[in-house]
Design a protein around this motif. Structure first.
Motif, PDB file in Angstrom:
ATOM      1  N   VAL A 107       0.657  -6.469   5.323  1.00 55.58           N
ATOM      2  CA  VAL A 107      -0.343  -7.486   5.271  1.00 55.58           C
ATOM      3  C   VAL A 107       0.131  -8.648   4.418  1.00 55.58           C
ATOM      4  CG1 VAL A 107      -1.329  -6.317   3.326  1.00 55.58           C
ATOM      5  CG2 VAL A 107      -2.687  -7.953   4.818  1.00 55.58           C
ATOM      6  N   GLY A 108      -0.421  -9.757   5.025  1.00 58.63           N
ATOM      7  CA  GLY A 108       0.258 -11.342   4.464  1.00 58.63           C
ATOM      8  C   GLY A 108      -1.126 -11.960   3.594  1.00 58.63           C
ATOM      9  N   ALA A 109      -0.806 -12.441   2.726  1.00 56.16           N
ATOM     10  CA  ALA A 109      -1.753 -13.260   1.921  1.00 56.16           C
ATOM     11  C   ALA A 109      -1.584 -14.874   2.339  1.00 56.16           C
ATOM     12  CB  ALA A 109      -1.532 -13.241   0.176  1.00 56.16           C
ATOM     13  N   PHE A 110      -2.615 -15.543   2.381  1.00 57.59           N
ATOM     14  CA  PHE A 110      -2.736 -17.020   2.788  1.00 57.59           C
ATOM     15  C   PHE A 110      -1.915 -17.895   1.935  1.00 57.59           C
ATOM     16  CE2 PHE A 110      -6.532 -17.693   0.257  1.00 57.59           C
ATOM     17  CZ  PHE A 110      -6.483 -18.907  -0.109  1.00 57.59           C
ATOM     18  N   VAL A 173       8.591 -14.092   2.370  1.00 54.10           N
ATOM     19  CA  VAL A 173       8.343 -12.615   2.028  1.00 54.10           C
ATOM     20  C   VAL A 173       7.653 -12.171   0.974  1.00 54.10           C
ATOM     21  CG1 VAL A 173      10.468 -12.683   0.667  1.00 54.10           C
ATOM     22  CG2 VAL A 173       9.856 -10.444   1.895  1.00 54.10           C
ATOM     23  N   HIS A 174       7.687 -13.103  -0.285  1.00 60.61           N
ATOM     24  CA  HIS A 174       6.691 -12.799  -1.295  1.00 60.61           C
ATOM     25  C   HIS A 174       5.372 -12.941  -1.110  1.00 60.61           C
ATOM     26  CE1 HIS A 174      10.216 -12.891  -3.887  1.00 60.61           C
ATOM     27  NE2 HIS A 174      10.423 -14.123  -3.537  1.00 60.61           N
ATOM     28  N   ALA A 175       4.850 -13.134   0.226  1.00 61.54           N
ATOM     29  CA  ALA A 175       3.660 -13.341   0.521  1.00 61.54           C
ATOM     30  C   ALA A 175       3.200 -11.958   1.336  1.00 61.54           C
ATOM     31  CB  ALA A 175       3.213 -14.467   1.762  1.00 61.54           C
ATOM     32  N   LEU A 176       3.860 -11.068   1.394  1.00 59.42           N
ATOM     33  CA  LEU A 176       3.625  -9.807   2.103  1.00 59.42           C
ATOM     34  C   LEU A 176       3.668  -8.686   1.034  1.00 59.42           C
ATOM     35  CD1 LEU A 176       6.419  -9.976   4.910  1.00 59.42           C
ATOM     36  CD2 LEU A 176       3.819 -10.518   4.956  1.00 59.42           C
ATOM     37  N   THR A 177       2.855  -7.646   1.583  1.00 61.43           N
ATOM     38  CA  THR A 177       2.947  -6.254   0.831  1.00 61.43           C
ATOM     39  C   THR A 177       2.842  -5.260   2.170  1.00 61.43           C
ATOM     40  OG1 THR A 177       2.313  -5.271  -1.306  1.00 61.43           O
ATOM     41  CG2 THR A 177       0.633  -5.846   0.506  1.00 61.43           C
ATOM     42  N   ASN A 178       3.149  -4.034   1.691  1.00 62.16           N
ATOM     43  CA  ASN A 178       3.382  -2.882   2.542  1.00 62.16           C
ATOM     44  C   ASN A 178       1.726  -2.446   2.917  1.00 62.16           C
ATOM     45  OD1 ASN A 178       6.312  -2.379   0.819  1.00 62.16           O
ATOM     46  ND2 ASN A 178       6.313  -2.239   3.186  1.00 62.16           N
ATOM     47  N   LEU A 179       1.587  -2.082   4.209  1.00 60.63           N
ATOM     48  CA  LEU A 179       0.417  -1.664   4.651  1.00 60.63           C
ATOM     49  C   LEU A 179       0.621  -0.002   4.960  1.00 60.63           C
ATOM     50  CD1 LEU A 179      -2.653  -2.489   5.370  1.00 60.63           C
ATOM     51  CD2 LEU A 179      -1.910  -2.864   7.560  1.00 60.63           C
ATOM     52  N   PRO A 180      -0.012   0.719   4.285  1.00 57.37           N
ATOM     53  CA  PRO A 180       0.112   2.067   4.498  1.00 57.37           C
ATOM     54  C   PRO A 180      -0.342   2.439   5.781  1.00 57.37           C
ATOM     55  CG  PRO A 180      -1.467   1.966   2.763  1.00 57.37           C
ATOM     56  CD  PRO A 180      -1.159   0.586   3.108  1.00 57.37           C
ATOM     57  N   GLY A 338      -6.156 -15.165  -4.894  1.00 54.12           N
ATOM     58  CA  GLY A 338      -5.244 -14.516  -5.781  1.00 54.12           C
ATOM     59  C   GLY A 338      -3.998 -14.644  -5.832  1.00 54.12           C
ATOM     60  N   ARG A 339      -3.305 -13.821  -6.369  1.00 51.81           N
ATOM     61  CA  ARG A 339      -1.832 -13.827  -6.639  1.00 51.81           C
ATOM     62  C   ARG A 339      -1.055 -12.977  -5.939  1.00 51.81           C
ATOM     63  NH1 ARG A 339      -3.120 -14.573 -13.285  1.00 51.81           N
ATOM     64  NH2 ARG A 339      -3.993 -16.837 -13.004  1.00 51.81           N
ATOM     65  N   ALA A 340      -0.273 -13.479  -5.002  1.00 51.95           N
ATOM     66  CA  ALA A 340       0.388 -12.601  -3.862  1.00 51.95           C
ATOM     67  C   ALA A 340       0.983 -11.355  -4.353  1.00 51.95           C
ATOM     68  CB  ALA A 340       0.942 -13.187  -2.904  1.00 51.95           C
ATOM     69  N   ARG A 341       1.889 -11.530  -5.270  1.00 51.07           N
ATOM     70  CA  ARG A 341       2.675 -10.457  -5.578  1.00 51.07           C
ATOM     71  C   ARG A 341       1.992  -9.240  -6.602  1.00 51.07           C
ATOM     72  NH1 ARG A 341       7.761 -13.877  -8.040  1.00 51.07           N
ATOM     73  NH2 ARG A 341       6.026 -15.004  -8.481  1.00 51.07           N
ATOM     74  N   GLN A 342       1.272  -9.852  -7.264  1.00 53.20           N
ATOM     75  CA  GLN A 342       0.215  -9.035  -8.288  1.00 53.20           C
ATOM     76  C   GLN A 342      -0.956  -8.447  -7.483  1.00 53.20           C
ATOM     77  OE1 GLN A 342      -0.861 -11.077 -11.803  1.00 53.20           O
ATOM     78  NE2 GLN A 342       0.847 -12.656 -11.345  1.00 53.20           N
ATOM     79  N   ASP A 343      -1.581  -8.989  -6.765  1.00 52.37           N
ATOM     80  CA  ASP A 343      -2.784  -8.727  -6.507  1.00 52.37           C
ATOM     81  C   ASP A 343      -2.840  -8.094  -4.963  1.00 52.37           C
ATOM     82  OD1 ASP A 343      -3.672 -10.060  -8.699  1.00 52.37           O
ATOM     83  OD2 ASP A 343      -4.433 -11.703  -7.869  1.00 52.37           O
TER      84      ASP A 343
END
Length: 392
Positions: A107-110, A173-180, A338-343
């Protein structure tokens, strides 16, 4: 106003792309033009190509489409995405490659942090210098280039965030996080903007604490997410303000303890009545209108926080009573997200555990070919909550 979606197919050396391109009525691309997705991964440091499964329908895109927010044109909108990693830039850090192997659900943060500027180095991803200097100012990624071009003549097509209303997009890539696997692509798309914006407002700007009283003015996709986050943080009185009864009714599902129809009642007076004359600890403006800005400021108690998250037409002015601001220590705080890598990982966890209700937050789903209708419905106030466009 009518919005026309132009679905085009193009073939580059790596993949085909369907994309929905938006501009003002007198600057539409001609129907026989196609858009080509050019990855330029050899130039990219820590960029990721994502095959998009779903993209949210947001008022920020609508503001760009209507010309209310200045942005490079023509452009591809869409900034609230889920999808799968299909390619990683050759200079991507090996730890990030291990985190996001090919085929990873993401999932990606704007707000797409570069990870290297002075703000990102301090953890303030929401103020990333490159994001505002390149993407918001020029419609490009952080090498100063877009990844989208017209195949006929090579004219650049600019990117609002990642330009996610397309089959493929390129994302820092820092705007992404894994989606289970436990979370669906469609509903989870809203984590990257609606929920992300709400979390930034509640956690970082308002710093909501258990027992705080909170008013949310404007309970669309972002505002209703604010209600859910306020509930998760243990707020006591949670007051939803809107002018549509259907939105207010649904607000109760998301945690509102009180609702106010601002067409039928004076919102400021009613909020003070509910709070025993004091006003709320935190008021959030999620619509972006001078009138609701005024309501937000005047709804907070002495020492309270008025948090503004709604975007509006460029140049719009909000008014405050200077003497009250000074004498009563009212805090007026802007919050973009928010803050992508933290939030973003925290939001995924909130959704995974059911603390944040994704399924009820998404009220409408559209096919890719119905993107124009989706934004038409949004413009006419027909969407209660958040809508998502399913792309793959």
């Amino acid at each position: 106003m009518s919005f026309i979606s132009m679905i085009r197919r193009g073939i580059s050396n790596t993949k085909s792309l369907r994309s929905t391109s938006w501009c003002l009525a007198n600057r539409f691309l001609t129907p026989d033009n196609t858009i080509s997705n050019v990855n330029n991964m050899d130039k990219a440091i820590e960029n990721t190509s994502v095959g998009v499964n779903a993209c949210g329908v947001c008022h920020s895109d609508l503001h760009v489409m209507k010309g209310e927010l200045p942005f490079s044109s023509p452009c591809v909108v869409g900034h609230e995405i889920t999808g799968e990693v299909v390619e990683l830039g050759p200079l991507t850090d090996h730890k990030l490659i291990e985190r996001y192997p090919i085929g990873s659900r993401v999932v990606g943060a704007f707000i797409m942090p570069c990870g290297n500027c002075s703000y990102c180095s301090k953890g303030h991803d929401d103020l990333c210098e490159d994001f505002f200097a390149y993407n918001r100012a020029k419609g490009t990624l952080y090498d100063g280039e877009t990844r989208l071009f017209l195949r006929d003549g090579g004219k650049p097509v600019f990117m609002y965030s990642m330009g996610g209303l397309a089959e493929y997009c390129v994302v820092p890539v820092h705007a992404l996080t894994n989606l289970p696997e436990s979370l669906p692509y469609t509903e989870s798309a809203i984590l990257g903007c609606a929920v992300f914006t709400a979390y930034g407002a509640m956690a970082h700007a308002a710093e909501v604490r258990p027992g705080d009283s909170v008013a949310v003015i404007g309970v669309g996709g972002v505002g209703s997410s604010c209600l859910q986050i306020a509930r998760a943080f243990g707020a006591s009185d949670i007051i939803a303000v809107d002018v549509q009864d259907d939105k207010l009714q649904k607000a109760k599902l998301f945690g509102a303890t009180h609702t106010i129809n601002a067409k039928q009642e004076d919102a400021i007076e009613k909020i003070r009545e509910i709070t025993g004359g004091a006003g709320v600890d935190v008021a959030v403006e999620a619509l972006g209108k001078p009138q609701t800005f005024f309501q937000c400021f005047n709804s907070v108690r002495d020492g309270g926080k008025a948090v503004m998250i709604g975007l509006t037409q460029s140049g719009a002015i909000g008014e405050v009573d200077i003497n009250r601001l000074v004498r009563r220590k009212i805090q007026v705080i802007g919050s973009y997200g928010g803050r992508a890598r933290q939030d973003l990982p925290k939001l995924v966890r909130l959704a995974e555990t059911g603390i944040f209700n994704l399924s009820d937050a998404v009220s409408r789903k559209y096919k890719f070919e119905e993107a124009g209708q989706a934004f038409q419905d949004l413009n006419e106030g027909k969407i209660v909550g958040r809508a998502v466009i399913e792309i793959m």
